[in-house]
Scaffold this motif. Structure first.
Motif, PDB file in Angstrom:
ATOM      1  N   SER A   1       5.481  13.026   3.997  1.00 51.92           N
ATOM      2  CA  SER A   1       6.005  14.331   4.386  1.00 51.92           C
ATOM      3  C   SER A   1       5.530  14.714   5.782  1.00 51.92           C
ATOM      4  CB  SER A   1       5.582  15.393   3.369  1.00 51.92           C
ATOM      5  OG  SER A   1       6.009  16.661   3.783  1.00 51.92           O
ATOM      6  N   ASP A   2       4.230  14.519   6.060  1.00 52.10           N
ATOM      7  CA  ASP A   2       3.697  14.857   7.385  1.00 52.10           C
ATOM      8  C   ASP A   2       4.312  13.980   8.466  1.00 52.10           C
ATOM      9  OD1 ASP A   2       2.152  16.756   6.184  1.00 52.10           O
ATOM     10  OD2 ASP A   2       0.296  15.552   6.211  1.00 52.10           O
TER      11      ASP A   2
ATOM     12  N   GLU B   1       0.855  -1.181   0.000  1.00 54.29           N
ATOM     13  CA  GLU B   1       0.000   0.000   0.000  1.00 54.29           C
ATOM     14  C   GLU B   1       0.896   1.238   0.000  1.00 54.29           C
ATOM     15  OE1 GLU B   1      -2.999  -0.003   2.994  1.00 54.29           O
ATOM     16  OE2 GLU B   1      -3.290  -2.155   2.819  1.00 54.29           O
ATOM     17  N   ARG B   2       0.972   1.892  -1.110  1.00 49.11           N
ATOM     18  CA  ARG B   2       1.854   3.042  -1.232  1.00 49.11           C
ATOM     19  C   ARG B   2       1.184   4.278  -0.646  1.00 49.11           C
ATOM     20  NH1 ARG B   2       5.308   2.335  -6.609  1.00 49.11           N
ATOM     21  NH2 ARG B   2       5.527   0.104  -6.455  1.00 49.11           N
ATOM     22  N   PRO B   3       1.812   4.893   0.354  1.00 48.45           N
ATOM     23  CA  PRO B   3       1.210   6.081   0.953  1.00 48.45           C
ATOM     24  C   PRO B   3       1.365   7.298   0.038  1.00 48.45           C
ATOM     25  CG  PRO B   3       3.301   5.598   1.984  1.00 48.45           C
ATOM     26  CD  PRO B   3       3.021   4.475   1.037  1.00 48.45           C
ATOM     27  N   ASP B   4       0.480   8.249   0.236  1.00 45.17           N
ATOM     28  CA  ASP B   4       0.520   9.500  -0.494  1.00 45.17           C
ATOM     29  C   ASP B   4       1.770  10.273  -0.075  1.00 45.17           C
ATOM     30  OD1 ASP B   4      -0.482  11.563  -2.157  1.00 45.17           O
ATOM     31  OD2 ASP B   4      -1.207  12.621  -0.389  1.00 45.17           O
ATOM     32  N   PHE B   5       2.311  11.092  -0.957  1.00 46.45           N
ATOM     33  CA  PHE B   5       3.526  11.838  -0.625  1.00 46.45           C
ATOM     34  C   PHE B   5       3.303  12.757   0.568  1.00 46.45           C
ATOM     35  CE2 PHE B   5       1.301  14.727  -3.391  1.00 46.45           C
ATOM     36  CZ  PHE B   5       1.583  15.992  -2.904  1.00 46.45           C
ATOM     37  N   ARG B   6       2.085  13.274   0.738  1.00 44.64           N
ATOM     38  CA  ARG B   6       1.811  14.146   1.886  1.00 44.64           C
ATOM     39  C   ARG B   6       1.863  13.363   3.191  1.00 44.64           C
ATOM     40  NH1 ARG B   6      -1.879  16.697  -1.504  1.00 44.64           N
ATOM     41  NH2 ARG B   6      -1.187  18.775  -2.048  1.00 44.64           N
ATOM     42  N   THR B   7       1.416  12.139   3.155  1.00 49.75           N
ATOM     43  CA  THR B   7       1.460  11.296   4.346  1.00 49.75           C
ATOM     44  C   THR B   7       2.905  11.100   4.786  1.00 49.75           C
ATOM     45  OG1 THR B   7      -0.502  10.150   3.559  1.00 49.75           O
ATOM     46  CG2 THR B   7       0.763   9.072   5.291  1.00 49.75           C
TER      47      THR B   7
END
Length: 126
Positions: free
Chosen positions: A15-16, A7-13
């Protein structure tokens, strides 16, 4: 990917997460580098980056003529060829003791999982 699987996380996830846990990530990275170094999985050394600082204002006193520029380009080509040759020779000298084994391969004493685990635990204890 090591934490969440396929499950590839979103780049914002990502980064946060990095922003929220920056201090903890720094400490974990230091611990991982120390354990890997003590276990013989890596070597610490110098890393160089190129960051030339050039003034933005052009000077007619420092400007090159076309003929001089051609000579400089040739000199730079010769210098770069010499540096590339030197780099290849250094790589060959560093890789010679490894023989057919690649540089990123594990050393023989760490090839088996049990031996590697024991070495890592001993490094963590130290």
């Amino acid at each position: 990917m090591a934490i969440v699987g396929q499950e590839r996380p979103d780049f914002r996830t990502i980064s946060d997460f990095r922003k929220q846990h920056l201090e903890a990530c720094k400490e974990v990275l230091v611990q991982v580098v120390r354990v890997a170094g003590a276990a013989g999985l890596m070597q610490l050394g110098n890393v160089s980056t190129d960051g030339p600082k050039m003034p933005g204002n052009a000077s007619r006193h420092k400007a090159m003529s076309y003929g001089y520029r051609k000579k400089e380009v040739e000199r730079w080509r010769e210098d770069s060829a010499a540096l590339v040759t030197q780099a290849y020779q250094q790589d060959e000298a560093e890789e010679a003791p490894l023989g057919s084994r690649r540089g990123e391969a594990l050393p023989a004493e760490l090839a088996r999982r049990e031996d590697r685990l024991a070495t890592l635990e001993a490094a963590m204890q130290r």
